[in-house]
Design an enzyme around this catalytic site. Structure first.
Site, PDB file in Angstrom:
ATOM      1  N   ASP A   1      -6.267 -24.354   5.377  1.00 41.00           N
ATOM      2  CA  ASP A   1      -6.022 -23.116   6.116  1.00 41.00           C
ATOM      3  C   ASP A   1      -5.785 -23.503   7.574  1.00 41.00           C
ATOM      4  O   ASP A   1      -6.359 -24.474   8.067  1.00 41.00           O
ATOM      5  CB  ASP A   1      -7.257 -22.202   5.992  1.00 41.00           C
ATOM      6  CG  ASP A   1      -6.928 -20.735   6.242  1.00 41.00           C
ATOM      7  OD1 ASP A   1      -7.088 -19.938   5.304  1.00 41.00           O
ATOM      8  OD2 ASP A   1      -6.524 -20.391   7.373  1.00 41.00           O
TER       9      ASP A   1
ATOM     10  N   THR B   1       0.813 -11.960  -3.361  1.00 46.11           N
ATOM     11  CA  THR B   1       1.642 -10.891  -3.926  1.00 46.11           C
ATOM     12  C   THR B   1       2.913 -10.787  -3.116  1.00 46.11           C
ATOM     13  O   THR B   1       2.871 -10.695  -1.895  1.00 46.11           O
ATOM     14  CB  THR B   1       0.908  -9.554  -3.854  1.00 46.11           C
ATOM     15  OG1 THR B   1      -0.340  -9.724  -4.464  1.00 46.11           O
ATOM     16  CG2 THR B   1       1.684  -8.470  -4.556  1.00 46.11           C
TER      17      THR B   1
ATOM     18  N   GLU C   1      -2.414 -13.074  -8.831  1.00 41.28           N
ATOM     19  CA  GLU C   1      -3.852 -12.996  -9.080  1.00 41.28           C
ATOM     20  C   GLU C   1      -4.240 -11.545  -9.341  1.00 41.28           C
ATOM     21  O   GLU C   1      -3.847 -10.657  -8.607  1.00 41.28           O
ATOM     22  CB  GLU C   1      -4.592 -13.533  -7.847  1.00 41.28           C
ATOM     23  CG  GLU C   1      -6.068 -13.672  -8.049  1.00 41.28           C
ATOM     24  CD  GLU C   1      -6.396 -14.365  -9.365  1.00 41.28           C
ATOM     25  OE1 GLU C   1      -6.078 -15.542  -9.504  1.00 41.28           O
ATOM     26  OE2 GLU C   1      -6.958 -13.694 -10.264  1.00 41.28           O
TER      27      GLU C   1
ATOM     28  N   ALA D   1     -10.366  -8.589  -8.854  1.00 40.90           N
ATOM     29  CA  ALA D   1     -10.752  -7.515  -7.941  1.00 40.90           C
ATOM     30  C   ALA D   1     -11.927  -8.018  -7.112  1.00 40.90           C
ATOM     31  O   ALA D   1     -12.770  -8.776  -7.614  1.00 40.90           O
ATOM     32  CB  ALA D   1     -11.148  -6.265  -8.725  1.00 40.90           C
TER      33      ALA D   1
ATOM     34  N   LYS E   1       2.955  -7.791 -10.929  1.00 43.04           N
ATOM     35  CA  LYS E   1       1.816  -7.705 -10.016  1.00 43.04           C
ATOM     36  C   LYS E   1       1.875  -6.394  -9.216  1.00 43.04           C
ATOM     37  O   LYS E   1       0.894  -5.654  -9.126  1.00 43.04           O
ATOM     38  CB  LYS E   1       1.836  -8.916  -9.077  1.00 43.04           C
ATOM     39  CG  LYS E   1       0.885  -8.846  -7.932  1.00 43.04           C
ATOM     40  CD  LYS E   1      -0.570  -8.944  -8.368  1.00 43.04           C
ATOM     41  CE  LYS E   1      -1.475  -8.718  -7.188  1.00 43.04           C
ATOM     42  NZ  LYS E   1      -2.863  -8.946  -7.445  1.00 43.04           N
TER      43      LYS E   1
ATOM     44  N   ARG F   1      -6.019   6.684 -25.431  1.00 39.60           N
ATOM     45  CA  ARG F   1      -4.717   6.420 -24.804  1.00 39.60           C
ATOM     46  C   ARG F   1      -4.832   6.431 -23.287  1.00 39.60           C
ATOM     47  O   ARG F   1      -4.095   5.767 -22.592  1.00 39.60           O
ATOM     48  CB  ARG F   1      -3.684   7.463 -25.249  1.00 39.60           C
ATOM     49  CG  ARG F   1      -3.356   7.378 -26.729  1.00 39.60           C
ATOM     50  CD  ARG F   1      -2.575   8.584 -27.163  1.00 39.60           C
ATOM     51  NE  ARG F   1      -3.319   9.832 -26.883  1.00 39.60           N
ATOM     52  CZ  ARG F   1      -2.840  11.044 -27.073  1.00 39.60           C
ATOM     53  NH1 ARG F   1      -1.615  11.202 -27.513  1.00 39.60           N
ATOM     54  NH2 ARG F   1      -3.572  12.109 -26.814  1.00 39.60           N
TER      55      ARG F   1
ATOM     56  N   CYS G   1      -4.691  -4.598  -1.073  1.00 45.16           N
ATOM     57  CA  CYS G   1      -3.534  -4.661  -1.980  1.00 45.16           C
ATOM     58  C   CYS G   1      -2.855  -3.337  -2.295  1.00 45.16           C
ATOM     59  O   CYS G   1      -1.632  -3.248  -2.232  1.00 45.16           O
ATOM     60  CB  CYS G   1      -3.954  -5.321  -3.279  1.00 45.16           C
ATOM     61  SG  CYS G   1      -4.158  -7.079  -3.096  1.00 45.16           S
TER      62      CYS G   1
HETATM   63  C1  UDX Z   1      -3.578 -12.913   0.305  1.00 46.58           C
HETATM   64  C2  UDX Z   1      -2.486 -11.853   0.297  1.00 46.58           C
HETATM   65  O1  UDX Z   1      -2.801 -10.864   1.239  1.00 46.58           O
HETATM   66  C3  UDX Z   1      -2.311 -11.201  -1.029  1.00 46.58           C
HETATM   67  O2  UDX Z   1      -1.132 -10.447  -1.040  1.00 46.58           O
HETATM   68  C4  UDX Z   1      -2.176 -12.218  -2.093  1.00 46.58           C
HETATM   69  O3  UDX Z   1      -2.173 -11.596  -3.342  1.00 46.58           O
HETATM   70  C5  UDX Z   1      -3.207 -13.303  -1.978  1.00 46.58           C
HETATM   71  O4  UDX Z   1      -3.322 -13.824  -0.667  1.00 46.58           O
HETATM   72  P1  UDX Z   1      -6.143 -12.750   0.749  1.00 46.58           P
HETATM   73  O5  UDX Z   1      -6.560 -14.054   0.183  1.00 46.58           O
HETATM   74  O6  UDX Z   1      -7.050 -11.597   0.554  1.00 46.58           O
HETATM   75  O7  UDX Z   1      -4.807 -12.256   0.121  1.00 46.58           O
HETATM   76  O8  UDX Z   1      -5.734 -12.928   2.280  1.00 46.58           O
HETATM   77  P2  UDX Z   1      -6.587 -13.528   3.453  1.00 46.58           P
HETATM   78  O9  UDX Z   1      -8.036 -13.391   3.170  1.00 46.58           O
HETATM   79  O10 UDX Z   1      -6.001 -12.967   4.704  1.00 46.58           O
HETATM   80  O11 UDX Z   1      -6.269 -15.091   3.386  1.00 46.58           O
HETATM   81  C6  UDX Z   1      -5.072 -15.699   3.748  1.00 46.58           C
HETATM   82  C7  UDX Z   1      -5.386 -17.006   4.500  1.00 46.58           C
HETATM   83  O12 UDX Z   1      -4.180 -17.715   4.726  1.00 46.58           O
HETATM   84  C8  UDX Z   1      -6.028 -16.802   5.866  1.00 46.58           C
HETATM   85  O13 UDX Z   1      -7.270 -17.465   5.922  1.00 46.58           O
HETATM   86  C9  UDX Z   1      -5.022 -17.428   6.851  1.00 46.58           C
HETATM   87  O14 UDX Z   1      -5.620 -18.091   7.948  1.00 46.58           O
HETATM   88  C10 UDX Z   1      -4.272 -18.398   5.953  1.00 46.58           C
HETATM   89  N1  UDX Z   1      -2.938 -18.751   6.444  1.00 46.58           N
HETATM   90  C11 UDX Z   1      -2.054 -17.804   6.799  1.00 46.58           C
HETATM   91  C12 UDX Z   1      -2.582 -20.098   6.510  1.00 46.58           C
HETATM   92  O15 UDX Z   1      -3.385 -20.981   6.218  1.00 46.58           O
HETATM   93  N2  UDX Z   1      -1.326 -20.415   6.922  1.00 46.58           N
HETATM   94  C13 UDX Z   1      -0.414 -19.489   7.307  1.00 46.58           C
HETATM   95  O16 UDX Z   1       0.715 -19.833   7.685  1.00 46.58           O
HETATM   96  C14 UDX Z   1      -0.804 -18.135   7.253  1.00 46.58           C
HETATM   97  C1  UDX Z   2      -7.141  -4.539  -6.781  1.00 41.02           C
HETATM   98  C2  UDX Z   2      -6.811  -4.751  -8.269  1.00 41.02           C
HETATM   99  O1  UDX Z   2      -7.813  -4.100  -9.059  1.00 41.02           O
HETATM  100  C3  UDX Z   2      -6.741  -6.235  -8.577  1.00 41.02           C
HETATM  101  O2  UDX Z   2      -6.346  -6.421  -9.928  1.00 41.02           O
HETATM  102  C4  UDX Z   2      -5.736  -6.887  -7.652  1.00 41.02           C
HETATM  103  O3  UDX Z   2      -5.702  -8.295  -7.863  1.00 41.02           O
HETATM  104  C5  UDX Z   2      -6.075  -6.602  -6.206  1.00 41.02           C
HETATM  105  O4  UDX Z   2      -6.182  -5.200  -5.974  1.00 41.02           O
HETATM  106  P1  UDX Z   2      -9.350  -4.649  -5.307  1.00 41.02           P
HETATM  107  O5  UDX Z   2      -8.532  -3.986  -4.262  1.00 41.02           O
HETATM  108  O6  UDX Z   2     -10.120  -5.866  -4.957  1.00 41.02           O
HETATM  109  O7  UDX Z   2      -8.431  -5.059  -6.547  1.00 41.02           O
HETATM  110  O8  UDX Z   2     -10.420  -3.596  -5.881  1.00 41.02           O
HETATM  111  P2  UDX Z   2     -10.353  -2.376  -6.901  1.00 41.02           P
HETATM  112  O9  UDX Z   2     -11.570  -2.444  -7.727  1.00 41.02           O
HETATM  113  O10 UDX Z   2      -9.079  -2.288  -7.611  1.00 41.02           O
HETATM  114  O11 UDX Z   2     -10.527  -1.101  -5.946  1.00 41.02           O
HETATM  115  C6  UDX Z   2      -9.537  -0.693  -5.036  1.00 41.02           C
HETATM  116  C7  UDX Z   2      -9.940   0.594  -4.365  1.00 41.02           C
HETATM  117  O12 UDX Z   2      -9.881   1.693  -5.263  1.00 41.02           O
HETATM  118  C8  UDX Z   2     -11.372   0.594  -3.812  1.00 41.02           C
HETATM  119  O13 UDX Z   2     -11.404   1.224  -2.563  1.00 41.02           O
HETATM  120  C9  UDX Z   2     -12.136   1.386  -4.846  1.00 41.02           C
HETATM  121  O14 UDX Z   2     -13.288   1.993  -4.311  1.00 41.02           O
HETATM  122  C10 UDX Z   2     -11.098   2.410  -5.246  1.00 41.02           C
HETATM  123  N1  UDX Z   2     -11.328   2.980  -6.593  1.00 41.02           N
HETATM  124  C11 UDX Z   2     -11.256   2.182  -7.700  1.00 41.02           C
HETATM  125  C12 UDX Z   2     -11.624   4.331  -6.725  1.00 41.02           C
HETATM  126  O15 UDX Z   2     -11.691   5.063  -5.733  1.00 41.02           O
HETATM  127  N2  UDX Z   2     -11.828   4.850  -7.978  1.00 41.02           N
HETATM  128  C13 UDX Z   2     -11.755   4.082  -9.095  1.00 41.02           C
HETATM  129  O16 UDX Z   2     -11.938   4.619 -10.186  1.00 41.02           O
HETATM  130  C14 UDX Z   2     -11.465   2.705  -8.956  1.00 41.02           C
END
Ligand code: UDX
Ligand code: UDX
Length: 464
Positions: free
Chosen positions: A35, A133, A162, A165, A221, A261, A277
């Site tokens: 990173d 994504t 990926e 959640a 995705k 369903r 996401c």
């Molecule tokens: C990210 C994306 O937001 C999501 O769409 C995808 O599905 C998975 O990767 P997330 O892991 O939650 O999700 O993001 P984040 O926690 O922000 O981590 C990304 C990391 O990449 C950061 O730590 C950032 O410093 C690093 N990074 C970013 C690099 O190392 N090099 C870069 O050029 C840009």
């Molecule tokens: C989501 C997808 O579930 C996961 O497959 C993908 O890889 C990344 O995005 P995440 O955002 O980590 O995961 O959490 P998720 O459990 O999906 O919840 C998303 C939001 O929806 C949260 O704020 C949660 O509180 C809300 N939610 C979820 C509701 O309000 N009601 C529900 O019934 C389910």
């Protein structure tokens, strides 16, 4: 081809846990997570594993077992690229905040930077895996950069989105519903796909590993997240109708969820979905549809976001209206800041928008969250740019003790469904608050009859 060295660029919520699981399940593979953010890497390397930058149940233990054996966290990106057979790109792809597609399209600048760096450094053939994504057809852009700037080595590009959640990342990675691997339809592409299938086969059964072409994988995705978010917006739309009729949204959800369903999951009405996401991916889908001139498709999906914004706003409005149309100078305590329980992630959390609305109404907001740091809370608010940093600090207080947080509050609002909130001594909370003591449950979490008996004036999403 057998993979023995993996590099992952991006040690975030996705890269960190995913690579930890690969390292744990594939002791024969060396995994380097890199990173550009040194602070983040330092915390992944903290001798006390409870200080790793991401809170996920079970993750610290897994890191403890693998770190320093076959799992390494480093900022030496070039060396990790050089050594790897397979490179996962797991950097963030935020919504663009400038130029064409502002507020909708995914900003691919970090992906492009990664591709350029890989092309410049690599001296042997590599398999590149898109983990972030991405909008459909990103692989094409990757291919173009890699081929035009590389040292003549061969790159295969796979899409492996990926689906974990947050809050359940470890169990989702351990027992995924499916692993999706998209590849280019060439002989080399198929071989690369098989190499990644072999990695996952160390712990995932064959029938759960789906192989497709790259574009289907990329689009799947976005579609999965759009469908999930759409269910939440659908039940939230009904929650408003339930509040004005005598229906109870939980009863409706149970009644429809037993139809096999429809299914029972993702029907929990709430103050609105958050997370890194859902919104980003739907906006992305909307933007892609618009780009191809498919206005009806774009409008259809955009409505999911419109409904979600409405849900957050109407919850905040309800607080103001109930407190005799003014919250100016009143203390309102928010329980929960994370976008869901069991995570310290706050991206797009409904709490941020509810707090901002209340601050605009001149409320004195106090926040308590068991896992989110004070600095994160202020940084989320400052990011909105509604008022100056100093003003946010003056108007909003963060409290690390829940009982203190509710002291002399006019209202308490539950915004995250943390288990500990249910366990609280609500009688004591009632006694600490000003009267009438208003309670707003944005997660349908508490026993409302019991709360009413204690003396609270209760409002809950989805119940009249
Ligand atoms: C990210 C994306 O937001 C999501 O769409 C995808 O599905 C998975 O990767 P997330 O892991 O939650 O999700 O993001 P984040 O926690 O922000 O981590 C990304 C990391 O990449 C950061 O730590 C950032 O410093 C690093 N990074 C970013 C690099 O190392 N090099 C870069 O050029 C840009
Ligand atoms: C989501 C997808 O579930 C996961 O497959 C993908 O890889 C990344 O995005 P995440 O955002 O980590 O995961 O959490 P998720 O459990 O999906 O919840 C998303 C939001 O929806 C949260 O704020 C949660 O509180 C809300 N939610 C979820 C509701 O309000 N009601 C529900 O019934 C389910």
């Amino acid at each position: 081809m057998k993979v023995s060295n993996i590099c992952c660029i991006g040690a975030g919520y996705v890269g960190g846990p995913t690579m930890t699981m690969i390292a744990a399940k594939c002791p024969h593979i060396k995994v380097n997570v890199v990173d550009i953010n040194k602070k983040r890497i330092d915390s992944w390397n903290d001798p006390d594993v409870s200080n790793i930058p991401i809170y996920e149940p079970g993750l610290s233990d897994l890191v403890k077992k693998t770190r320093g054996k076959n799992l390494f966290f480093t900022t030496d990106v070039n060396q990790a690229i050089l050594d790897a057979d397979m490179i996962f790109i797991s950097v963030n792809t935020p919504t663009k905040t400038y130029g064409v597609g502002k507020g909708m399209a995914a900003d691919l600048k970090y992906i492009e930077l990664c591709a350029r760096q890989i092309a410049e450094v690599a001296t042997t053939d590599k398999i590149i895996v898109e983990k972030s994504t991405l909008p459909v057809r990103t692989a094409e852009a990757l291919r173009s950069i890699l081929d035009n700037t590389g040292n003549g080595v061969h790159f295969d590009i796979l899409s492996n989105p990926e689906f974990l959640a947050e809050g359940t990342a470890v169990s989702d990675l351990l027992n995924p519903d499916r692993v999706l691997i998209g590849a280019e339809n060439t002989e080399k592409g198929k071989k690369a796909q098989q190499a990644l299938v072999d990695v996952y086969s160390n712990w995932v059964s064959q029938e759960r590993i789906l192989t497709t072409n790259v574009w289907s994988s990329e689009l799947s995705k976005l579609t999965a997240n759009a469908f999930l978010a759409q269910r939440v917006s659908s039940i939230n739309a009904l929650s408003e109708l339930c509040e004005v009729t005598e229906a109870d949204v939980n009863e409706v959800a149970r009644a429809i969820g037993t139809d096999s369903r429809i299914g029972a999951k993702f029907l929990q009405s709430s103050v609105g979905f958050g997370g890194s996401c859902f919104q980003k991916d739907i906006l992305n889908l909307v933007y892609i549809a618009q780009t191809y001139g498919l206005q009806e498709v774009a409008d259809y999906w955009e409505q999911v976001i419109i409904m979600n914004d409405h849900q957050k706003r109407r919850f905040a409005k309800k607080i103001v209206k109930t407190l005799f149309n003014t919250v100016s100078g009143k203390k309102i305590t928010l329980l929960g800041w994370a976008f869901k329980k069991d995570t310290n992630d706050t991206r797009e959390s409904a709490a941020i928008y509810v707090a901002d609305y209340l601050l605009n109404e001149q409320a004195e907001v106090t926040v308590y969250d068991p896992k989110v740091t004070n600095e994160q809370i202020y940084s989320d608010l400052n990011y909105l740019g509604t008022r100056s940093d100093e003003e946010n600090r003056r108007l909003l207080k963060v409290e690390n003790n829940p009982m203190k947080a509710v002291e002399n509050a006019h209202a308490t609002a539950v915004l995250t469904e943390w288990d500990e909130f249910v366990q609280y001594d609500w009688k004591q909370i009632y006694e600490h608050m000003l009267k009438p003591a208003f309670l707003f449950d944005g997660r349908m979490l508490l026993d409302h009859e019991k709360m009413k008996q204690i003396g609270f004036d209760v409002y809950t999403i989805g119940k009249g």
